[in-house]
Motif scaffolding. Structure first.
Motif, PDB file in Angstrom:
ATOM      1  N   ILE A  57       0.845  -1.192   0.000  1.00 60.77           N
ATOM      2  CA  ILE A  57       0.000   0.000   0.000  1.00 60.77           C
ATOM      3  C   ILE A  57       0.876   1.235   0.000  1.00 60.77           C
ATOM      4  O   ILE A  57       1.983   1.220   0.555  1.00 60.77           O
ATOM      5  N   GLN A  58       0.402   2.285  -0.651  1.00 55.98           N
ATOM      6  CA  GLN A  58       1.107   3.564  -0.617  1.00 55.98           C
ATOM      7  C   GLN A  58       0.095   4.684  -0.437  1.00 55.98           C
ATOM      8  O   GLN A  58      -1.100   4.505  -0.700  1.00 55.98           O
ATOM      9  N   SER A  59       0.567   5.822   0.046  1.00 59.40           N
ATOM     10  CA  SER A  59      -0.303   6.979   0.209  1.00 59.40           C
ATOM     11  C   SER A  59      -0.907   7.344  -1.145  1.00 59.40           C
ATOM     12  O   SER A  59      -0.239   7.260  -2.184  1.00 59.40           O
ATOM     13  N   GLN A  60      -2.144   7.758  -1.141  1.00 60.18           N
ATOM     14  CA  GLN A  60      -2.884   7.957  -2.388  1.00 60.18           C
ATOM     15  C   GLN A  60      -2.341   9.112  -3.218  1.00 60.18           C
ATOM     16  O   GLN A  60      -2.078   8.968  -4.408  1.00 60.18           O
ATOM     17  N   ARG A  61      -2.159  10.282  -2.617  1.00 63.36           N
ATOM     18  CA  ARG A  61      -1.756  11.479  -3.364  1.00 63.36           C
ATOM     19  C   ARG A  61      -0.387  12.015  -2.962  1.00 63.36           C
ATOM     20  O   ARG A  61       0.336  12.579  -3.781  1.00 63.36           O
ATOM     21  N   LYS A  62      -0.040  11.879  -1.704  1.00 65.33           N
ATOM     22  CA  LYS A  62       1.170  12.526  -1.193  1.00 65.33           C
ATOM     23  C   LYS A  62       2.424  11.819  -1.692  1.00 65.33           C
ATOM     24  O   LYS A  62       2.545  10.600  -1.624  1.00 65.33           O
ATOM     25  N   ARG A  63       3.359  12.636  -2.176  1.00 62.90           N
ATOM     26  CA  ARG A  63       4.610  12.120  -2.727  1.00 62.90           C
ATOM     27  C   ARG A  63       5.799  12.870  -2.130  1.00 62.90           C
ATOM     28  O   ARG A  63       5.657  13.973  -1.571  1.00 62.90           O
ATOM     29  N   LYS A  64       6.975  12.305  -2.300  1.00 65.78           N
ATOM     30  CA  LYS A  64       8.206  13.006  -1.938  1.00 65.78           C
ATOM     31  C   LYS A  64       9.232  12.774  -3.034  1.00 65.78           C
ATOM     32  O   LYS A  64       9.356  11.669  -3.574  1.00 65.78           O
ATOM     33  N   LEU A  65       9.920  13.850  -3.401  1.00 62.36           N
ATOM     34  CA  LEU A  65      11.004  13.757  -4.370  1.00 62.36           C
ATOM     35  C   LEU A  65      12.286  13.475  -3.595  1.00 62.36           C
ATOM     36  O   LEU A  65      12.665  14.240  -2.696  1.00 62.36           O
ATOM     37  N   ILE A  66      12.947  12.391  -3.915  1.00 67.83           N
ATOM     38  CA  ILE A  66      14.219  12.049  -3.278  1.00 67.83           C
ATOM     39  C   ILE A  66      15.328  12.629  -4.146  1.00 67.83           C
ATOM     40  O   ILE A  66      15.681  12.091  -5.195  1.00 67.83           O
TER      41      ILE A  66
END
Length: 238
Positions: free
Chosen positions: A156-165
């Motif tokens: 599972i992953q968060s639906q909308r929230k992202r992070k740029l590494i």
């Protein structure tokens, strides 16, 4: 006033804007591999790949008919133990304390047994730990899982929230700070996006000599690659 203007002029001359080239990968803000912590046969699967789920939603269940029956028996025993203790407690001045303690012990033991079996029942149900989207499913009804060998059931992953590494050269470790502006493009997309540095990892990769920072984003596809520039204000060493 002249001194103040002089100081401002000197400060302006001794600072300059700098753009630091970076590459980045897009990751979900939250990810998790979900697995049962007890063994049994899967009796129900309530979700599938790409389905949105809420925190606490039931994703799958093990067959738990035997545990449910044990819980029912334990609740009956608890009810009787409670009644016995309450009757004896009303007449506690007329009986020995050791006898009352024995009824209290039986009552407490019955409560503990109910709590224990309820815990076993809870372990037969797999729930979503946060709001998100199912990205992988590795189980089907009828599969057998073992508590001794943990097997991932869902990812599972968060639906909308992202992070740029973001990866940048370690020589800029003094320059890059949280709050720095970040402009970037995603591979295959000509649109320019903007964000700010939200986190800087407190170590450098000894092989690549790169450091990592993070930028918050939304609604981007996990796994995509891109390039960008960190804007900083550095003091001129000259």
């Amino acid at each position: 006033m002249k001194k103040l203007l002089l100081l401002i002029t000197i400060f302006t001359l001794n600072t300059y804007a700098q753009k630091i080239y970076t590459t980045f990968d897009i990751e979900a803000e939250k990810t998790a591999n979900l697995a049962f912590s007890s063994g049994g046969t899967i009796s129900k699967v309530m979700t599938d790949i790409s389905m949105l789920v809420k925190k606490g939603d039931i994703l799958a269940e093990l067959n738990h008919d035997d545990i449910t029956a044990r819980l029912d028996i334990a609740k009956v025993a608890l009810s009787h133990a409670k009644n016995d203790y309450e009757r004896q407690n009303i007449a506690k001045h007329a009986i020995q304390q050791s006898k009352l303690d024995l009824y209290k012990f039986k009552y407490d033991s019955a409560k503990a047994q109910v709590a224990y079996i309820q815990t076993l029942l809870n372990k037969s149900t797999l729930k979503a730990p946060f709001d998100g989207i199912i990205t992988a499913k590795m189980i089907e009804v009828g599969d057998v899982v073992s508590a001794a060998m943990i097997r991932t059931a869902f990812q599972i992953q968060s639906q909308r929230k992202r992070k740029l590494i973001i990866k940048f050269d370690q020589k800029y470790w003094k320059s890059v700070q949280t709050g720095n502006a970040f402009s970037y493009k995603i591979d295959g997309d000509d649109k320019e996006y903007h964000g700010v540095i939200t986190k800087i990892h407190p170590k450098t990769n000894s092989k690549s000599r790169k450091m990592i920072a993070e930028v918050y984003a939304e609604d981007l596809i996990v796994g995509l690659f891109g390039t960008g520039y960190i804007s900083t204000q550095d003091e001129d060493s000259n």
